[in-house]
Enzyme design. Structure first.
Site, mmCIF file in Angstrom:
data_model
loop_
_atom_site.group_PDB
_atom_site.id
_atom_site.type_symbol
_atom_site.label_atom_id
_atom_site.label_comp_id
_atom_site.label_asym_id
_atom_site.label_seq_id
_atom_site.Cartn_x
_atom_site.Cartn_y
_atom_site.Cartn_z
ATOM 1 N N ASP A 1 3.935 -4.155 6.270
ATOM 2 C CA ASP A 1 4.476 -3.112 5.392
ATOM 3 C C ASP A 1 5.373 -2.132 6.152
ATOM 4 O O ASP A 1 4.965 -1.572 7.162
ATOM 5 C CB ASP A 1 3.275 -2.386 4.770
ATOM 6 C CG ASP A 1 3.668 -1.185 3.925
ATOM 7 O OD1 ASP A 1 4.762 -1.203 3.338
ATOM 8 O OD2 ASP A 1 2.862 -0.242 3.848
ATOM 9 N N HIS B 1 0.465 4.730 3.313
ATOM 10 C CA HIS B 1 1.095 3.717 4.165
ATOM 11 C C HIS B 1 1.103 4.145 5.629
ATOM 12 O O HIS B 1 1.214 5.331 5.941
ATOM 13 C CB HIS B 1 2.532 3.470 3.715
ATOM 14 C CG HIS B 1 2.645 2.976 2.308
ATOM 15 N ND1 HIS B 1 2.677 1.636 1.992
ATOM 16 C CD2 HIS B 1 2.699 3.642 1.134
ATOM 17 C CE1 HIS B 1 2.776 1.494 0.676
ATOM 18 N NE2 HIS B 1 2.788 2.703 0.131
ATOM 19 N N HIS C 1 -5.951 2.190 2.098
ATOM 20 C CA HIS C 1 -4.694 2.456 1.396
ATOM 21 C C HIS C 1 -5.021 3.573 0.414
ATOM 22 O O HIS C 1 -6.111 4.150 0.483
ATOM 23 C CB HIS C 1 -4.229 1.156 0.731
ATOM 24 C CG HIS C 1 -2.888 1.226 0.070
ATOM 25 N ND1 HIS C 1 -1.835 1.925 0.590
ATOM 26 C CD2 HIS C 1 -2.431 0.664 -1.093
ATOM 27 C CE1 HIS C 1 -0.797 1.793 -0.228
ATOM 28 N NE2 HIS C 1 -1.131 1.036 -1.258
HETATM 29 ZN ZN LIG Z 1 3.000 -1.307 -2.370
HETATM 30 ZN ZN LIG Z 2 -0.021 0.064 -2.704
#
Ligand SMILES: [Zn+2]
Ligand SMILES: [Zn+2]
Length: 551
Positions: free
Chosen positions: A197, A370, A143
């Site tokens: 996500d 992301h 990330h």
């Molecule tokens: Zn987040």
């Molecule tokens: Zn994050």
């Protein structure tokens, strides 16, 4: 309303982050046991005046606080950690996090004077902890911050995989790729549900590796003849590493400006997540005395926030230093949706002050943390879940993520697109929607939590938009004859030149509607009458206050 242990259901209770970007918080519930994953905050949108930040509405937990067995935090970003102090005021449960996430949490807990109350456990990626009936396996994910994890949560109802924020970066800054093997192993065991996500569900292809920033920074550092000022989020530790490396390569010293950035850098260095030579980093006071060409400053304020250092630099109100002509300013982040306008306003001001501004649109000084579409598909293929619930995103992003899931073969009826507060239940291998629980906003304004409701925000909006009108009446002691002409004061409502006619007409209106027979409601009726009169005349809706005194 308490669940009883005999009905063996796994309940997923989304308290934040579903139907919005930010304030991520999820409760997993089995019998009389609750596991919380993440306690995030959200930054207010432009029209939420005077609000510092927003936390999830976790009213659902208020009569179940003693059922919470643990709080797991997936990584150190604000939208996953920022509400921790508020949650701990209600819930007394141990917190589990990886070393860096724990370090960043401790900074936050110390600032909120909650460190003594909190019980923290460090869990390394790859480890498993038993929290009540939940067996939680932490697996490493890439990330934009090191030490992020996703979770494999084995419950009596089945295995649930919670992705956290992730991407599949093969060449991350810390050389630690996402744990593909663990994801594949989960599918061997059979995965009941995947919660993943959705932030970039509209972005096709793969998210570029963080490495591309190195080359962009290299270009910036080679070209810059004066100071370099890099703005980023205080929790973007990997960006600090990249800027530090560039500074080292170009023989510049690095200084962090602002408390949160300083504290986060300090803890990340101490724990070994930020590898910067001792002599590279110097205090800001010292950096400001060096020749511009030998300095890099890092600060916060990539979202155009007026109170951040970059915001203050753009308006010339920063205390410690100013923008100098010849400075190169790098905004290393992506505007959060809704902030574009203030970001570009800040950029314009910086240019006006003589700075060269480099931002995402003109050089790859930022990449997303992301996953994009192809990575989302890969995650689904690795995990092979029976059910799929998109998380982290506005409703349209969740729907787009659901579409991707259908494309890789997860049937429509096995996908639940839900927003905050919509409970989902798993029982005997089936999934169904449960009841709705509160899942809205709690505004935090200065020291007050939740004492500012949407109505206060609406009032502030009205004040900001159309100003106010204050009418002061002096009446006879025993009748409601006016002793003096009504005094009218306006602020933010009407331009002085046009004022006289309108205010004269308003005075006449007041005289004509003053009705003593309705003693009690006189004030309210007058305010209402003035409001509609002013609206008819101006098409604006200022707030109107009437005060009365008798003499
Ligand atoms: Zn987040
Ligand atoms: Zn994050």
């Amino acid at each position: 309303m308490k669940k009883n242990t005999s009905d063996k259901k796994l309940r997923i209770v989304p308290l934040g982050g579903l139907g919005e970007v930010g304030k991520n918080m999820m409760a997993y519930e089995y019998g009389d046991n609750i596991l919380i994953v993440d306690t995030g905050l959200m930054f207010p949108e432009n029209d939420m005046l005077g609000i510092d930040y927003i936390i999830p509405d976790f009213t659902y937990l208020s009569d179940r606080a003693n059922l919470v067995r643990g709080i797991v935090i997936t990584h150190g970003h604000e939208d996953h950690t920022g509400a921790i102090n508020h949650v701990l005021e209600l819930v007394n449960a141990p917190i589990y996090a990886t070393p860096l996430t724990r370090g960043l949490l401790e900074v936050k807990l110390t600032r909120g004077s909650m460190l003594n109350k909190a019980t923290l456990h460090t869990v390394e990626a790859g480890e498993t902890v038993q929290i009540g009936p939940f067996q939680v396996e932490f697996f490493h994910v890439c990330h934009s911050i090191p030490d992020g994890v996703g979770l494999g949560i084995t419950t009596p109802a089945g295995l649930v995989v919670h992705s956290g924020d992730y991407k599949f970066d093969h060449t991350p800054v810390d050389n630690w790729p996402t744990d593909y093997a663990k994801l594949a192993e989960f599918s061997d065991r059979g995965v009941l549900a995947l919660l993943a996500d959705s932030t970039n569900s509209y972005r096709s292809g793969w998210t570029p590796s963080e490495r591309v920033i190195d080359a962009a920074l290299d270009d910036v550092f080679r070209a810059a003849s004066g100071r370099i000022i890099v703005a980023s989020f205080a929790s973007l530790i990997s960006r600090m590493q990249q800027v530090g490396t560039a500074a080292f390569n170009y023989h510049r010293k690095l200084a962090f400006a602002g408390t949160s950035m300083l504290e986060n850098a300090k803890i990340a260095r101490k724990l070994g997540y930020l590898d910067l030579p001792e002599e590279l980093v110097i205090p800001i006071e010292q950096a400001l005395k060096l020749p511009p060409k030998e300095v890099v400053l890092m600060c916060t304020g990539t979202q155009g926030e007026p109170t951040s250092i970059m915001g203050r630099l753009s308006t010339g109100t920063n205390r410690q230093f100013d923008i100098l002509p010849g400075d190169t300013v790098v905004l290393s982040s992506h505007p959060i949706p809704g902030n574009e306008e203030s970001v570009y306003r800040t950029i314009n001001r910086l240019f006006r002050k003589g700075a060269e501004v480099i931002y995402e649109a003109i050089a790859p000084v930022h990449v997303s943390g992301h996953a994009s579409m192809e990575e989302m598909k890969l995650l689904m293929h690795l995990v092979k879940p029976k059910y799929f619930i998109p998380i982290h995103g506005e409703l349209h992003q969740l729907h787009q993520h659901a579409k991707i899931a259908r494309e890789v073969g997860i049937p429509q009826e096995n996908i639940a697109v839900i927003e905050n507060g919509q409970v989902v239940e798993f029982q005997d291998g089936g999934m169904k929607l449960g009841e709705r629980v509160p899942g809205g906003y709690v505004f935090v304004d200065g020291a007050g939590v939740g004492d500012i409701g949407p109505s206060v925000v609406r009032e502030r909006e009205a004040l900001a938009r159309d100003g106010f009108v204050l009418v002061n009446l002096t009446l006879d002691q025993h009748s409601c004859n006016l002793r003096e002409d009504p005094e009218i004061i306006t602020r933010g409502f009407i331009y002085a030149r046009n004022e006289d006619d309108l205010l004269g007409a308003t005075r006449n209106l007041i005289k004509s509607v003053l009705d003593c027979s309705k003693n009690g409601e006189l004030q309210g009726d007058l305010e209402q009458a003035i409001k509609s009169f002013l609206y008819n005349k101006t098409k604006r809706r200022p707030m109107v206050f009437v005060t009365m005194s008798r003499s």
